[in-house]
Design an enzyme around this catalytic site. Structure first.
Site, PDB file in Angstrom:
ATOM      1  CG  ASP A   1      -1.889   0.790  -3.434  1.00 51.26           C
ATOM      2  OD1 ASP A   1      -0.896   1.187  -3.095  1.00 51.26           O
ATOM      3  OD2 ASP A   1      -3.035   0.779  -2.766  1.00 51.26           O
ATOM      4  CG  ASN A   2      -0.980   4.491  -4.680  1.00 49.30           C
ATOM      5  OD1 ASN A   2      -2.372   4.041  -4.574  1.00 49.30           O
ATOM      6  ND2 ASN A   2      -0.500   5.260  -3.664  1.00 49.30           N
TER       7      ASN A   2
ATOM      8  CG  ASP B   1      -2.265   0.890   1.214  1.00 43.87           C
ATOM      9  OD1 ASP B   1      -2.147   1.654   0.065  1.00 43.87           O
ATOM     10  OD2 ASP B   1      -3.015   0.845   2.090  1.00 43.87           O
ATOM     11  CG  ASP B   2       0.003   4.759  -0.265  1.00 40.82           C
ATOM     12  OD1 ASP B   2      -0.753   4.286  -1.367  1.00 40.82           O
ATOM     13  OD2 ASP B   2      -0.478   5.874   0.329  1.00 40.82           O
TER      14      ASP B   2
ATOM     15  CB  CYS C   1      -5.625   3.087  -2.097  1.00 36.78           C
ATOM     16  SG  CYS C   1      -4.250   3.980  -1.438  1.00 36.78           S
TER      17      CYS C   1
END
Length: 509
Positions: free
Chosen positions: A247-248, A13-14, A52
């Site tokens: 995700d990003n 996540d991130d 996200c």
């Protein structure tokens, strides 16, 4: 290899390419490096959008956000959801007889479109998910593996890690103050010694936050190691396609929520049983290619779909160490993050050039709340004596980050940081026209409502032309307030399906 072909999908996540296998000096990521060494490391893998929920929807559906309906974040007041007719990965694998499961962050909706058989989310009602305890996550995954073995069925398991996302309500926090299983060692970093990426600014606040960010990444890395150990311990290492990605981009200004490479060019590691190891793959990969790849691996790629997918299986080029001519570009689509972060933009990227089409250039680029409250932004906005003309985000002027023109064009070979916009230079006019045309053809093919002329959606006015109405729609991006008239202005040339695309040059002014 056994009779079942399983899939383990791990989503950070991130997280950007903050891994030693991608050349980073810190944080330390020995377990992710081991995964990369045993499979393929993609060096040019792109999410469609740097948000996200949106990115996860692309992973699970093989469709860009303007195709699947997940325009922004799924939680709270945002409440963006995929369209009801969209088939998702858990639905497709359920239909194929797989045991499906997700542990940790879900962050897409509605629930009935994502029917994982086993769902251990633990972050409803706004509470932090326990998946920051990556040892506990590995234990839950092991129990899932045991169930799949007992039922003698193939499995598709997704791990939605919370790390290294910022803490939901702790300014500058990355979950490092919580207690964890003793199997997870707390590895701390000296702010004075951390390696800062080139897209951020070297201020003390950034150094302190990146030290905490890297600490969270190391915890994630240890969890991945425990996960891979659990897979092997349960006898599935030689039967499972293993995928790790983010995700990003990292949760800092000038990365997350932007379509610059810092926000969308991400880590992607894939290991297929029996494949050649240690491959560095340079091909341009889109996250819309992930679902076709997983279906291809499972032998279920012929399942009927209500919406056509433009993504392709990566398996034929999984071990390619050179660029393949059939993979020359990727596209991206971003519209919202939080509901107040409305700033629609689209991009086309080749190995050499990057083209951005910004749909609301008159509006300042908005801040996601977690980036706005960060100490890093606090330090940057007060740097250079608070002089707005001198403040930099990495090499980019803050003013250029906040106010962007309708078009941006970058030569990535000469300008990998995307700071010197070539869109207005005569020497690059032909490149601009070609990139613009290719992007708009893609917008047509994917039925993007943000293909605009005169500030209106061509898709929205299509029905009038289909019913025989004549519309002199000016062939320009936006409607200029000082010259709104459409008489004597070149009009859109409508095609047979009622949409028009021009390859010529026009001004947004």
């Amino acid at each position: 290899m056994g009779k079942h072909k399983n899939i383990l999908l791990m989503i950070a996540d991130d997280m950007g390419k903050n891994m030693t296998c991608y050349g980073a000096r810190n944080p330390h990521t020995p377990h992710l490096d081991r995964l990369a060494a045993s499979g393929t490391r993609f060096d040019a893998a792109f999410t469609s959008t740097a948000s996200c929920s949106c990115s996860r929807s692309v992973i699970y559906t093989g469709l860009h956000t303007h195709e699947n309906g997940q325009w922004g974040l799924a939680y709270g007041k945002q409440h963006f959801q995929c369209f009801d007719h969209i088939e998702s990965a858990p639905k497709l694998f359920n239909d194929a007889g797989y045991l499906t499961g997700i542990i940790g962050k879900v962050h897409v909706g509605p629930d009935h479109l994502f029917p994982w058989t086993v769902r251990q989310e633990n972050n409803r009602n706004g509470e932090e998910a326990t998946s920051r305890d990556t040892a506990l996550v590995a234990d839950r995954a092991s129990a899932f593996f045991e169930r799949a073995r007992a039922e003698d069925v193939p499995f598709f398991l997704t791990i939605g890690y919370i790390d290294p996302h910022r803490h939901a309500w702790e300014r500058g926090g990355f979950g490092n103050r919580e207690g964890y299983d003793p199997r997870i060692k707390d590895v701390k970093y000296d702010p004075n010694d951390v390696e800062l990426p080139p897209w951020t600014t070297d201020v003390p606040e950034a150094r302190r936050e990146f030290a905490e960010f890297y600490r969270s990444i190391n915890r994630l890395d240890q969890g991945v190691g425990l996960m891979l150990d659990a897979l092997k311990r349960n006898g599935f290492e030689d039967d499972t396609l293993v995928i790790f990605l983010s995700d990003n981009g990292p949760p800092f200004v000038n990365s997350k929520t932007t379509l610059y490479d810092a926000g969308v060019c991400l880590p992607l590691l894939i290991r297929a049983p029996g494949q050649e190891a240690g491959i560095a793959n340079p091909n341009l990969i889109s996250y819309i290619d992930l679902l076709p790849t997983m279906l291809d691996w499972a032998g279920t790629s012929t399942l009927p779909l209500s919406s056509p997918r433009k993504g392709r299986s990566m398996l034929p080029i999984l071990t390619a160490g050179t660029t393949h001519p059939a993979w020359p570009h990727v596209f991206g689509s971003h519209t919202l993050h939080e509901i107040t972060n409305y700033w629609p933009t689209r991009f086309l990227r080749t190995h050499k050039f990057k083209y951005h089409r910004n749909l609301r250039p008159e509006s300042p680029f908005s801040f996601a709340s977690d980036l706005y409250v960060s100490y890093t932004w606090e330090g940057i906005r007060n740097s250079a004596g608070g002089d707005g003309d001198k403040i930099l985000l990495g090499k980019r002027k803050l003013r250029d980050y906040l106010y962007r023109p309708a078009e941006e064009l970058y030569d990535l070979e000469r300008d990998p940081d995307e700071v010197r916009n070539l869109a207005g230079q005569a020497a690059y006019a032909d490149v601009l026209i070609e990139m613009r045309k290719r992007l708009e053809v893609w917008q047509l093919e994917t039925r993007d409502p943000f293909l605009l002329r005169d500030g209106v959606s061509l898709l929205a006015v299509k029905r009038y032309v289909e019913h025989g109405e004549k519309i002199d729609l000016p062939d320009r991006f936006d409607m200029p307030a000082d010259r709104p008239g459409n008489k004597g202005v070149r009009a859109v040339q409508w095609t047979d399906d009622g949409l028009g695309v021009s390859s010529g040059f026009w001004s947004s002014a």
